[in-house]
Design an enzyme around this catalytic site. Structure first.
Site, short mmCIF file in Angstrom:
data_model
loop_
_atom_site.label_atom_id
_atom_site.label_comp_id
_atom_site.label_asym_id
_atom_site.label_seq_id
_atom_site.Cartn_x
_atom_site.Cartn_y
_atom_site.Cartn_z
N LYS A 268 -6.47 0.78 -5.53
CA LYS A 268 -6.63 1.27 -4.16
C LYS A 268 -7.81 0.56 -3.51
CE LYS A 268 -8.87 5.44 -5.91
NZ LYS A 268 -8.78 6.88 -6.03
N LYS B 64 -8.55 0.11 -9.84
CA LYS B 64 -8.23 1.46 -9.36
C LYS B 64 -6.94 1.46 -8.54
CE LYS B 64 -12.55 3.93 -9.49
NZ LYS B 64 -13.25 5.06 -8.92
#
Length: 143
Positions: A52, A50
């Protein structure tokens, strides 16, 4: 074990900022199987796919999921390879939110699972709620 459609089910997720959509998926999955195993994505895996960092640590997220009465066992999800998870956990059904249904990745998993007799069941996504929505709401200062 009871008289549900499946004995052992498996689902995965990040479960960051746990919300009603997460609870609904776990409840719907448990309604269909006697024993529900949940793979909670590790912090490293979330960063890898992702790009993040989760708001909550793996320990916090897995502790919350483990405390949910619909969950029988929590395992760390260290890879997106669901076939590898099957080899380790020997489940007979994989549950996933229907927002992934028909995607190339999940079409591939469905075919691979069919070869080993594992069913893939897509559960309805709770409309209007996601971790992204929760984060945006917090940033805007709304409740």
């Amino acid at each position: 074990m009871g008289n549900k459609k499946y004995k052992i089910g498996y689902t995965t997720g990040v479960f960051d900022l746990f919300h009603i959509g997460h609870l609904n998926i776990l409840k719907r999955a448990k309604d269909l199987c006697d024993y529900l195993i949940v793979g909670v994505s590790t912090d490293e895996l979330v960063r890898e796919y992702k790009h993040k960092k989760p708001v909550m640590s793996y320990f916090e997220r897995s502790s919350i999921v483990e405390a949910i009465r619909y969950v029988d066992k929590v395992v760390p999800q260290t890879t997106m390879d669901k076939i590898q998870a099957f080899k380790e956990l020997n489940f007979e059904v994989m549950f996933h939110g229907d927002d992934w249904k028909g995607t190339p990745l999940y079409d591939k998993y469905k075919k691979e699972f069919e070869k080993v007799g594992v069913k893939m069941v897509f559960l309805p996504h709770t409309p209007g709620i996601s971790t992204t929505d929760v984060k945006e709401s917090i940033q805007k200062g709304h409740s």
